[in-house]
Scaffold this active site. Structure first.
Site, short mmCIF file in Angstrom:
data_model
loop_
_atom_site.label_atom_id
_atom_site.label_comp_id
_atom_site.label_asym_id
_atom_site.label_seq_id
_atom_site.Cartn_x
_atom_site.Cartn_y
_atom_site.Cartn_z
N HIS A 53 -21.45 45.76 115.93
CA HIS A 53 -20.41 45.52 114.71
C HIS A 53 -19.40 44.05 114.58
O HIS A 53 -18.75 43.60 113.37
CB HIS A 53 -19.51 46.35 115.12
CG HIS A 53 -20.04 47.82 114.70
ND1 HIS A 53 -19.51 48.64 113.50
CD2 HIS A 53 -19.39 48.77 114.84
CE1 HIS A 53 -20.34 49.42 113.34
NE2 HIS A 53 -20.59 49.84 114.25
N LYS A 100 -8.33 45.87 102.78
CA LYS A 100 -8.79 45.91 104.22
C LYS A 100 -8.21 44.99 105.33
O LYS A 100 -7.03 44.66 104.83
CB LYS A 100 -10.10 44.70 103.82
CG LYS A 100 -9.71 43.16 103.04
CD LYS A 100 -10.57 42.57 102.88
CE LYS A 100 -11.63 42.15 101.92
NZ LYS A 100 -13.17 43.39 102.42
N ARG A 101 -8.50 45.33 106.38
CA ARG A 101 -6.99 44.86 107.43
C ARG A 101 -6.53 43.32 107.10
O ARG A 101 -7.78 42.83 106.53
CB ARG A 101 -8.02 45.63 108.90
CG ARG A 101 -8.08 46.72 109.19
CD ARG A 101 -6.52 47.19 109.30
NE ARG A 101 -5.99 46.72 110.61
CZ ARG A 101 -5.80 47.31 111.52
NH1 ARG A 101 -6.33 48.23 111.65
NH2 ARG A 101 -4.68 46.65 112.18
N LYS A 152 -10.39 37.45 107.34
CA LYS A 152 -10.66 37.63 105.73
C LYS A 152 -10.45 37.43 104.73
O LYS A 152 -10.43 37.30 103.70
CB LYS A 152 -10.67 39.59 106.01
CG LYS A 152 -11.46 40.45 106.74
CD LYS A 152 -10.98 41.56 107.02
CE LYS A 152 -11.31 42.49 107.74
NZ LYS A 152 -12.16 43.00 107.13
N THR A 186 -17.62 47.36 104.08
CA THR A 186 -17.84 48.41 103.67
C THR A 186 -17.35 48.76 101.94
O THR A 186 -17.68 49.09 101.41
CB THR A 186 -18.39 50.31 104.04
OG1 THR A 186 -16.68 50.02 104.99
CG2 THR A 186 -19.28 50.04 105.70
N LYS A 202 -17.67 50.17 98.05
CA LYS A 202 -17.04 51.22 97.59
C LYS A 202 -16.60 50.29 96.27
O LYS A 202 -16.43 50.51 94.91
CB LYS A 202 -15.78 51.36 98.04
CG LYS A 202 -16.18 51.87 99.68
CD LYS A 202 -15.12 52.25 100.16
CE LYS A 202 -15.32 52.34 101.29
NZ LYS A 202 -14.00 52.01 102.27
C1 LIG Z 1 -14.16 51.17 103.57
C2 LIG Z 1 -12.68 51.08 104.06
C3 LIG Z 1 -12.26 50.09 104.81
C4 LIG Z 1 -12.83 48.46 105.30
O1 LIG Z 1 -13.35 48.14 103.98
P1 LIG Z 1 -13.80 46.69 104.41
O2 LIG Z 1 -12.80 45.64 102.86
O3 LIG Z 1 -15.13 46.40 104.76
O4 LIG Z 1 -13.07 45.78 105.46
C5 LIG Z 1 -11.34 49.76 105.71
N1 LIG Z 1 -10.47 50.58 105.91
C6 LIG Z 1 -10.07 51.66 104.85
C7 LIG Z 1 -8.85 52.32 104.50
C8 LIG Z 1 -11.47 52.09 103.77
O5 LIG Z 1 -11.47 53.16 102.96
#
Ligand SMILES: *Cc1c(COP(=O)(O)O)cnc(C)c1O
Length: 825
Positions: free
Chosen positions: A359, A551-552, A557, A659, A663
């Site tokens: 990952h 995101k985190r 990022k 991911t 979404k």
């Molecule tokens: C999808 C998701 C992530 C991943 O987000 P990225 O933008 O791909 O880092 C992190 N936390 C939650 C709660 C999510 O639903």
């Protein structure tokens, strides 16, 4: 599968009533929303457990069982998703309405299952959904953390963490399975013994024995009456507590062992993309692996007895990152020490059973554990590890690179140095028959930069499976308005076959459909505006563009790049009150690892800037900045349907896939992003006209290093950038406390800007300007958004799981593939 007559509204209502009655509370408490939630979950559970039994009865033994090992599952709330997947949503809604209970309000009472940090854990949750939906015989294994990911609050702009109490009063979905309890050994010493057959064998006398108690959570497939299981292990002391000590009055001692044992699964490590490096974390990983592998062997034995060489034909074990690596050594140990399988045979079984998903390429995230810790906690496993390393170096490495000591040193499972360390990823690659990255570019970089020699040794081994998301939770459940609009225009069940959304392309130019699409977006934005008001008190207009980064919090990022853009716009408007920009609301959601200093400083800076901007009447509401606290799955489900712009701005080469990008695009947000991770594949799917790409590519980022990267060049040559960075030294955003936000500036200038924020700044600002221009043409924006939704078929996690099936799980390597071809060394 089984043909259940679907529950009608009346039957459902009777069942809820039954559970309301059977909890035997006084009338007033009975009708609380908590009571309704519990009774509704129990009524749903009746249906689920019937299907679970039917699924298990009807499963064909010849199917290879998939065992997904992950230290994290970010499940979110379960009720709404389960109702949708069971096809019970409308019945439940109508039934509850008769009591005047609103089903959507009821969902808000449910607690998120946050047994994960971020993308990796959410991926595991999406994959469970898809494996059940595709009717695969799959079992998820994980840890039953007493406290999941911490809850986040802001106090004067700073992150405060409080423990997550997801099952303080029990969780309606989990079922304890005492019949499948396992024992786990720790510490102790080794001894040679002669067994009954006169063979010398190794005996491990453990210093501590822990019990693993399984809690099962049902995983409901979409519209197919399949129910799989997620099995989560909880640690307990091996005997309840020491009665003798207790009776002798030594209460403290009696409880000591129990407390210590139960500490193992007490908390989820909140580090994301960095290695925790703690002894307890190591024990947590081993505890989980030991319980899971023992359970797998027990399940195998129930059907196939002791024919261990057949294990790979019937079971595959997928490792979600290196966190479950110890499962490899545990399988070796159990086969050799408890089932008398000879070393080579046991090793062949391992090599045919494991597959590993990588990952990350970030060096700080590549797990290493000290040999010293192995020696202390898992002495037998260390011995086995050494034997594997010897085999690997003396046969494979030696025959490929005869006498090359550098190669031996670089590839060894052990890293030499002041402190000898075990390279967990190397063990995973050596033991697994397939290793996959999570997006096309990431998998290429795994081959090219991370594991080039392994790729040379096994040209077939390294492969790609691009991540995906479940369209059930991430469209059908979270965005009912868009789902309804789509269903009016797409004939097939798109939640099952997401490629069917392609049909929407026909309507991309249709003015009426565009209007409908944008109306849905507007209503979703109004709903989010209410949530924002509720959670932060900030008023935002749904007429503004909603610019979202969720995101985190991590430097790679680059939330701070987003912040630099906000500061740039603020400065421009202050300089020129007539500055022409469509009003924008910047929306953030992000948790920072509690020990990650700069991440927390970035949160603080965004909150301070937000406070200043939101209360500055001079800018006439052109900008608003909102940092929503406690970002988690259930909050994501509210933000994503309302997003206009999706920020995917990582340094190229650093985000393995992402991911969140999928979404947001699926829900009709346009992406502003770098050519990183799955952004590249999203751009391929939607076309370059329908995405805003900026910044350096992976190769260009690499090339920056050539002449020595100097962030000060960007700073000195860009007046606007210089001004806003210097702003952070003033008290503009922290009145009376100058320089409080300087950590960001320091890291970008003196700290060398490790994530190349300044190199991408100008390109980002210019691209954001194009975004602003594009948004003013609402018809064309609608067209682009529709095309985004229409083109997301590829990122359905069902497609990912079919890829896993075709590229990995359906392949059972022949045993001859791994017979050692010993060459003289
Ligand atoms: C999808 C998701 C992530 C991943 O987000 P990225 O933008 O791909 O880092 C992190 N936390 C939650 C709660 C999510 O639903």
């Amino acid at each position: 599968m089984a043909n259940l007559t679907p529950l009608d509204q009346e039957t459902f209502k009777r069942r809820v009533q039954h559970y309301l009655n059977s909890t035997a509370l006084p009338e007033a408490a009975k009708v609380s929303s908590k009571a309704f939630l519990k009774a509704t979950c129990m009524a749903v559970n009746d249906v689920i457990h019937q299907s679970l039994q039917d699924t298990q009865k009807q499963r064909q033994q010849q199917q290879r069982s998939i065992n997904y090992l992950s230290l994290e599952y970010l499940m979110g709330r379960m009720l709404s998703n389960n109702l949708h997947n069971l096809g019970l949503f409308e019945q439940a809604e109508l039934a509850l309405k008769e009591w005047g209970v609103d089903l959507t309000d009821l969902f808000e009472e449910g607690h998120d299952l946050a047994l994960g940090n971020g993308g990796l854990g959410r991926l595991a949750a999406c994959y469970l959904d898809s494996m059940a939906t595709l009717d695969l015989d799959a079992m998820g294994y994980g840890i039953h953390y007493q406290h999941g990911l911490f809850e986040q609050q802001f106090h004067q702009g700073r992150q405060i963490e409080t423990p997550d109490e997801w099952r303080e009063y029990g969780s309606p979905w989990e079922v304890c399975r005492p019949e499948a309890v396992q024992e786990v050994f720790l510490y102790g010493h080794l001894e040679w013994k002669i067994d009954a057959n006169g063979e010398r064998c190794r005996v491990w006398h453990p210093g501590q024995i822990i019990r693993g108690v399984p809690w099962d959570i049902p995983i409901v497939g979409y519209n197919n009456q399949v129910v799989n299981t997620l099995r989560l292990w909880e640690s307990r002391a091996s005997s309840h507590f020491d009665w003798d000590a207790f009776n002798a009055g030594e209460y403290q001692n009696a409880h000591y062992a129990q407390n210590q044992a139960e500490t193992i699964t007490k908390v989820l490590y909140p580090n994301d993309e960095t290695d925790a490096g703690k002894e307890l974390r190591f024990i947590q990983q081993y505890f989980f692996c030991a319980c899971s592998v023992k359970d797998i062997l027990q399940r195998f034995r129930n059907v196939h007895g002791n024919a261990w060489n057949k294990l790979p034909e019937h079971f595959v074990i997928q490792l979600n990152d290196t966190h479950p690596t110890l499962a490899i050594l545990e399988l070796m140990r159990l086969l050799m020490d408890e089932h008398q399988v000879e070393w080579h045979e046991a090793w062949t079984i391992c090599q045919r059973s494991f597959a590993y998903t990588n990952h990350t390429l970030l060096p700080e995230a590549l797990e290493k554990w000290s040999v010293r810790l192995f020696e202390l906690v898992l002495p037998r496993h260390l011995e086995i590890l050494y034997s594997i390393n010897e085999w690997f170096l003396n046969t494979l490495v030696q025959s490929q690179w005869p006498g090359d000591m550098t190669k031996r040193r670089d590839l060894s499972l052990i890293e030499e140095g002041a402190e000898k360390m075990v390279r967990m990823a190397h063990l995973c690659v050596v033991a697994s028959y397939r290793v996959n990255g999570v997006a096309a570019i990431h998998s290429e970089l795994v081959k090219r930069d991370l594991f080039p020699e392994f790729h040379q040794l096994w040209p077939e081994k390294l492969t790609n499976v691009t991540n995906g998301i479940t369209p059930r939770r991430w469209l059908k459940v979270c965005n009912p308005k868009l789902s309804q609009l789509i269903s009016q225009h797409v004939s097939e069940d798109w939640a099952r076959n997401l490629d069917a959304l392609k049909q929407l392309n026909e309507f991309a130019d249709d003015a009426i459909f565009q209007q409908q699409f944008m109306n849905v977006k507007f209503e979703n934005k109004q709903a989010l505006a209410k949530v924002i008001k509720q959670l932060t008190g900030i008023e935002v207009s749904a007429e503004a563009m909603f610019d979202v980064q969720i995101k985190r919090l991590h430097e790679y990022k680059r939330q701070h790049l987003n912040l630099l853009h906000i500061l740039t716009l603020y400065k421009r408007i202050l300089d020129n009150p007539e500055y022409d920009i469509h009003p924008r609301v910047f929306i953030f959601g992000a948790k920072a690892a509690p020990g990650y200093y700069l991440a927390k400083e970035i949160i603080y800076a965004i909150n301070c800037v937000a406070d200043t901007i939101n209360n500055d009447t001079r800018i006439n509401n052109k900008l608003k900045v909102v940092f929503l606290p406690n970002y988690r799955v259930s909050l994501a489900e509210k933000i994503i349907p309302a997003a206009d712009l999706s920020e995917q701005i990582s340094t190229a080469g650093k985000e393995a896939s992402g991911t969140g990008n999928m979404k947001l695009s699926l829900n009709g947000a346009l992406t502003i992003g770098t050519l990183d991770g799955a952004n590249i594949e999203i751009a391929e799917e939607v076309g370059r006209d329908n995405i805003f790409i900026f910044g350096h590519t992976v190769d260009e980022i690499k090339a920056l290093e050539k002449d020595g990267y100097d962030p000060n060049v960007y700073y000195s040559n860009n007046e606007e950038l210089k001004f806003i960075l210097d702003w952070l030294l003033t008290d503009e955003f922290t009145p009376g406390r100058s320089g409080e936000l300087r950590a960001i500036r320091d890291s970008l200038l003196d700290g060398g800007d490790p994530y190349r924020v300044l190199a991408d700044y100008q390109s980002y600002i210019e691209t954001q300007y194009r975004v602003d221009q594009a948004y003013r043409n609402q018809s064309n924006w609608a067209k682009m958004a529709i095309i985004n939704t229409a083109c997301m078929g590829k990122f359905n996690s069902d497609r990912s799981i079919i890829d896993y099936q075709n590229k990995i799980w359906s392949l059972v390597p022949s045993r001859h593939a791994f017979e050692p071809t010993l060459k003289a060394s």
